[in-house]
Design a protein around this motif. Structure first.
Motif, short mmCIF file in Angstrom:
data_model
loop_
_atom_site.label_atom_id
_atom_site.label_comp_id
_atom_site.label_asym_id
_atom_site.label_seq_id
_atom_site.Cartn_x
_atom_site.Cartn_y
_atom_site.Cartn_z
N GLU A 13 18.18 -4.69 34.58
CA GLU A 13 17.70 -6.07 34.62
C GLU A 13 16.37 -6.10 35.38
OE1 GLU A 13 16.71 -9.47 34.30
OE2 GLU A 13 18.78 -9.38 33.55
N ASP A 14 15.31 -6.63 34.74
CA ASP A 14 14.00 -6.65 35.39
C ASP A 14 13.83 -7.82 36.35
OD1 ASP A 14 13.92 -8.48 33.28
OD2 ASP A 14 11.77 -8.23 32.98
N GLU A 15 14.69 -8.83 36.27
CA GLU A 15 14.66 -9.92 37.26
C GLU A 15 15.41 -9.43 38.50
OE1 GLU A 15 15.66 -13.86 35.88
OE2 GLU A 15 15.36 -13.21 33.79
N LYS A 16 14.68 -8.99 39.50
CA LYS A 16 15.29 -8.29 40.63
C LYS A 16 16.24 -9.17 41.44
CE LYS A 16 11.64 -4.85 41.05
NZ LYS A 16 10.65 -4.18 41.93
N LYS A 17 15.93 -10.46 41.55
CA LYS A 17 16.83 -11.35 42.28
C LYS A 17 18.16 -11.48 41.56
CE LYS A 17 17.22 -16.01 44.20
NZ LYS A 17 16.55 -17.33 44.39
N ASN A 40 12.39 2.40 30.74
CA ASN A 40 12.08 3.83 30.71
C ASN A 40 12.96 4.64 31.66
OD1 ASN A 40 9.95 3.67 28.82
ND2 ASN A 40 8.52 3.03 30.42
N GLN A 41 13.60 3.97 32.61
CA GLN A 41 14.40 4.68 33.61
C GLN A 41 15.83 4.96 33.14
OE1 GLN A 41 14.11 1.62 36.63
NE2 GLN A 41 12.47 2.71 37.71
N VAL A 42 16.27 4.30 32.08
CA VAL A 42 17.70 4.28 31.76
C VAL A 42 18.22 5.62 31.26
CG1 VAL A 42 19.49 3.19 30.36
CG2 VAL A 42 17.65 1.80 31.34
N GLU A 43 17.63 6.14 30.19
CA GLU A 43 18.13 7.40 29.63
C GLU A 43 18.04 8.55 30.64
OE1 GLU A 43 19.92 7.71 26.84
OE2 GLU A 43 18.64 7.45 25.08
N PRO A 61 10.61 -4.27 30.65
CA PRO A 61 9.38 -3.47 30.59
C PRO A 61 9.72 -2.05 30.15
CG PRO A 61 10.09 -3.78 32.87
CD PRO A 61 10.98 -4.65 32.02
N GLY A 62 8.76 -1.39 29.53
CA GLY A 62 9.06 -0.06 29.01
C GLY A 62 9.83 -0.18 27.71
N VAL A 63 10.95 0.52 27.60
CA VAL A 63 11.78 0.48 26.40
C VAL A 63 12.62 -0.80 26.42
CG1 VAL A 63 13.49 1.71 25.02
CG2 VAL A 63 11.89 3.00 26.44
N ASP A 64 12.61 -1.56 25.32
CA ASP A 64 13.36 -2.81 25.28
C ASP A 64 14.85 -2.53 25.11
OD1 ASP A 64 14.19 -3.33 22.21
OD2 ASP A 64 12.25 -2.33 22.30
N GLY A 65 15.67 -3.57 25.35
CA GLY A 65 17.11 -3.42 25.33
C GLY A 65 17.69 -3.04 23.99
N VAL A 66 17.15 -3.59 22.90
CA VAL A 66 17.66 -3.26 21.57
C VAL A 66 17.43 -1.79 21.26
CG1 VAL A 66 17.32 -3.63 19.11
CG2 VAL A 66 17.50 -5.60 20.63
N THR A 67 16.24 -1.30 21.55
CA THR A 67 15.95 0.12 21.32
C THR A 67 16.82 1.01 22.19
OG1 THR A 67 13.65 -0.41 20.77
CG2 THR A 67 14.13 1.87 21.36
N LEU A 68 17.00 0.63 23.45
CA LEU A 68 17.85 1.40 24.35
C LEU A 68 19.28 1.45 23.85
CD1 LEU A 68 16.74 0.41 27.96
CD2 LEU A 68 16.89 2.72 27.02
#
Length: 235
Positions: A13-17, A40-43, A61-68
């Motif tokens: 999740e990019d919304e850190k809060k 980009n950090q997930v895989e 940011p980086g690779v989107d959720g659908v692609t991941l």
């Protein structure tokens, strides 16, 4: 929750809060957690660590959720809950079509997200067959194992999500029976959620694609016009 059986939830999740608050709620519910904020950090993280469930934001940011989700599904059946501010039915179905087990629209209740996590773990651990039956059953060309939540065709393992396993397992144990979409929804989503008939259609489409990679000469799940679906055991 017993530390020996503690489940790990990876929150992307990019919304850190929001990620921090969700992490707190999950840890209060007894889960171990880890947060990532960039697709980009997930895989790379999953290559080095073990997670039991993934909460995946669609817009990253980086690779989107659908692609991941699509990439992860190519080699893993880890339960995935997709979360997004995109709320149209087509966008929810896109998430399910790529292999997500569940979809929650933002802004969502943190308590509801934890409830969805709990429900998904319950489904993954449930034994779907009556207790007097063998955990491993041969049904035509299919071999169903209720303990490993896996199904093989001709000895080839199908890479199924938990929802797909639940749906195919139910159809296999009721061959030639015509089910409405509502009846199938009740089988694969026992907890309350906002779903539509098209949700079942999406899961059926995914199952057909995976089965047809192995059985190409015969359609296994048939559409019954105006009613729903039935499974025809291949010969």
């Amino acid at each position: 929750m017993d530390i020996m059986t503690q489940k790990t939830v990876l929150v992307v999740e990019d919304e850190k809060k929001l990620a921090r608050l969700l992490q707190e709620y999950l840890e209060q519910a007894g889960y171990a957690t880890h947060c990532l904020h960039d697709g980009n950090q997930v895989e790379p993280w999953l290559d080095e660590h073990q997670a039991d469930l993934l909460i995946l934001d669609l817009m990253l940011p980086g690779v989107d959720g659908v692609t991941l989700c699509r990439q992860i599904r190519s080699h893993s059946s880890i339960p995935i809950i997709m979360a997004s501010a995109k709320v149209t039915e087509d966008e929810r179905l896109t998430g399910l079509d790529t292999g997500a087990d569940d979809y929650l629209c933002k802004p969502y209740s943190l308590r509801e997200m934890v409830a969805r996590v709990n429900a998904l773990f319950r489904r993954s651990e449930a034994v779907l067959l009556p207790p007097d039956r063998s955990a491993n059953q041969q049904i035509g060309l299919f071999s169903c194992n209720s303990e490993t939540m896996s199904i093989q065709v001709h000895g080839h393992l199908l890479n199924l999500t938990l929802v797909e396993f639940r749906l195919l397992n139910y159809l296999l144990h009721n061959p030639d029976v015509v089910f409405s979409r509502d009846e199938l929804l009740n089988q694969i989503y026992s907890d309350y959620r906002l779903v539509t008939d098209r949700t079942v259609d999406t899961h059926i489409k995914n199952l057909r694609r995976k089965i047809q990679q192995i059985i190409q000469h015969q359609e296994v799940i048939l559409s019954i016009y105006g009613v729903g679906y039935k499974l025809l055991l291949p010969t």
